[in-house]
Design an enzyme around this catalytic site. Structure first.
Site, mmCIF file in Angstrom:
data_model
loop_
_atom_site.group_PDB
_atom_site.id
_atom_site.type_symbol
_atom_site.label_atom_id
_atom_site.label_comp_id
_atom_site.label_asym_id
_atom_site.label_seq_id
_atom_site.Cartn_x
_atom_site.Cartn_y
_atom_site.Cartn_z
ATOM 1 N N LYS A 217 0.833 -1.200 0.000
ATOM 2 C CA LYS A 217 0.000 0.000 0.000
ATOM 3 C C LYS A 217 0.870 1.252 0.000
ATOM 4 O O LYS A 217 1.911 1.296 0.644
ATOM 5 C CB LYS A 217 -0.921 0.000 1.224
ATOM 6 C CG LYS A 217 -1.902 -1.170 1.243
ATOM 7 C CD LYS A 217 -2.711 -1.211 2.517
ATOM 8 C CE LYS A 217 -1.829 -1.446 3.722
ATOM 9 N NZ LYS A 217 -2.595 -1.714 4.955
ATOM 10 N N THR B 239 -7.172 9.372 9.747
ATOM 11 C CA THR B 239 -6.685 8.194 9.032
ATOM 12 C C THR B 239 -6.618 6.951 9.917
ATOM 13 O O THR B 239 -6.072 5.925 9.508
ATOM 14 C CB THR B 239 -5.277 8.467 8.472
ATOM 15 O OG1 THR B 239 -4.399 8.851 9.559
ATOM 16 C CG2 THR B 239 -5.308 9.583 7.431
ATOM 17 N N GLY C 120 -7.257 3.583 11.322
ATOM 18 C CA GLY C 120 -7.939 2.399 10.836
ATOM 19 C C GLY C 120 -7.893 2.205 9.334
ATOM 20 O O GLY C 120 -8.569 1.314 8.800
ATOM 21 N N THR C 121 -7.082 2.999 8.636
ATOM 22 C CA THR C 121 -7.025 2.911 7.183
ATOM 23 C C THR C 121 -6.599 1.519 6.713
ATOM 24 O O THR C 121 -7.209 0.935 5.811
ATOM 25 C CB THR C 121 -6.055 3.958 6.614
ATOM 26 O OG1 THR C 121 -6.431 5.250 7.085
ATOM 27 C CG2 THR C 121 -6.077 3.962 5.105
ATOM 28 N N GLY C 122 -5.549 0.974 7.317
ATOM 29 C CA GLY C 122 -5.051 -0.338 6.909
ATOM 30 C C GLY C 122 -6.046 -1.446 7.176
ATOM 31 O O GLY C 122 -6.240 -2.335 6.330
ATOM 32 N N CYS C 123 -6.669 -1.427 8.343
ATOM 33 C CA CYS C 123 -7.683 -2.427 8.682
ATOM 34 C C CYS C 123 -8.818 -2.378 7.673
ATOM 35 O O CYS C 123 -9.296 -3.408 7.186
ATOM 36 C CB CYS C 123 -8.249 -2.168 10.076
ATOM 37 S SG CYS C 123 -7.041 -2.075 11.401
#
Length: 260
Positions: free
Chosen positions: A173, A205, A207-210
Site C-alpha cells: 500500500k 486516518t 484504521g485505514t489499513g484495517c
C-alpha cells in the site's frame, strides 16, 4: 448472504481493529463475524493498555464461527504474539478457511507496537504461506522484505521478496509514500498492477489499513477477482477518507458508512 471472519484486536475507540472490520463488512454488504485476539485501551491519541487473549481462546472463537457459519473470506489483523500467530495459522490450515487476507499489523497509527519480534518471524514462517493476499503498508513491507522502500522500483523488489515468503499475492500500500497520488501495488506472482488515487489530505486516518484489508476480503467473499477487489478497496477507502469524521483529538476515524 456472504460471510467474512475477521481475526483481530479490539479498538475501544472503534476506529480500527475488529470494530473497523465489522463496519466495513456491513457497509459493503457482507455478514461480519469475529474472533478477538487482544483487547486494547486506546483512542485517537494512542494505545494505553493491551491484554492479549490466550491462544487457545482465539482458536475456540474461530472454531465456533467456522463450525456453524459458512465463511467466504477471512481477514487477519492485530495478532500481538507468536503464540497467537501460530494458533491462527493452524486454525486456517485445519479448517481450510477461504480467501485469507493478511493485514500484517505491527505498529498502531500512534506508533505503539502491536506485534513482537517473535510474532513477526512466526508470521513469515506460518501465516503468510496460507494467505490469498498480504497487504502491508510501506513500513511493514520494509520489515517483511528486509529492504528500504524509497522508489517504485524498490516497492516492486519488496513485493517480490514478500511473495517469496509464500502468499499467493502481495499488495504494497502506498499511503505512507510521498506525493499527491497514492499508488497501491499488487503483485500476483506473474505481473504487477498499479492502482492510483489522489491523496486525501486529512488527519482522520485511524484504521485505514484495517479498512483496506477488510474491503479486499469483502470483495473476494462477494466473488470479485483479486485485481478488482483491490480496486474496489482503494476506492472505498478513498471515499471514507474524504468523509472522515471529526472525532477525538488525534488521528480520527474514517467514515465507513460514507456510501449510506
Amino acid at each position: 448472504m456472504r460471510a467474512v471472519l475477521t481475526i483481530a484486536g479490539s479498538d475501544s475507540s472503534a476506529g480500527a481493529g475488529i470494530q473497523a472490520d465489522l463496519k466495513t463488512f456491513a457497509a459493503l454488504g457482507v455478514y461480519g463475524t469475529s474472533a478477538i485476539t487482544a483487547v486494547t485501551a486506546q483512542n485517537t491519541l494512542g494505545v494505553s493498555a493491551v491484554y492479549v487473549l490466550p491462544a487457545d481462546l482465539v482458536t475456540a472463537q474461530i472454531e465456533a464461527v467456522a463450525g456453524d457459519i459458512e465463511l467466504h473470506a477471512t481477514k487477519t489483523g492485530m495478532l500481538a504474539t507468536a503464540a497467537v500467530v501460530e494458533a491462527v495459522a493452524a486454525a486456517i490450515e485445519e479448517l481450510e478457511l477461504p480467501n485469507v487476507v493478511v493485514d500484517p499489523v505491527m505498529v498502531a497509527k500512534s506508533g505503539d507496537r502491536l506485534l513482537d519480534d517473535d510474532g513477526i518471524e512466526m508470521m513469515r514462517l506460518e501465516l503468510l504461506p496460507r494467505a490469498r493476499v498480504v497487504t502491508p503498508n510501506i513500513p511493514e513491507a520494509e520489515v517483511l522484505a528486509g529492504i528500504r522502500i524509497d522508489s517504485p522500483e524498490s516497492a516492486r523488489k519488496a513485493a517480490k521478496r514478500i511473495k517469496d515468503l509464500g502468499p499467493a499475492a502481495v499488495v504494497v500500500k502506498g499511503g505512507h509514500g510521498e506525493g499527491d497520488e497514492i499508488v497501491d501495488l499488487l503483485f500476483d506472482g506473474a505481473q504487477f498492477h498499479e492502482y492510483r488515487t489522489p491523496r486525501v489530505l486529512t488527519r482522520h486516518t485511524h484504521g485505514t489499513g484495517c479498512t483496506f484489508a477488510s474491503a479486499v476480503a469483502a470483495a473476494l467473499a462477494s466473488g470479485s477477482g483479486l485485481p478488482d477487489a483491490v480496486a474496489r478497496a482503494q476506492a472505498y477507502v478513498a471515499g471514507a477518507l474524504r468523509s472522515g469524521l471529526s472525532i477525538g483529538h488525534g488521528h480520527g476515524p474514517l467514515n465507513h458508512f460514507w456510501k449510506v
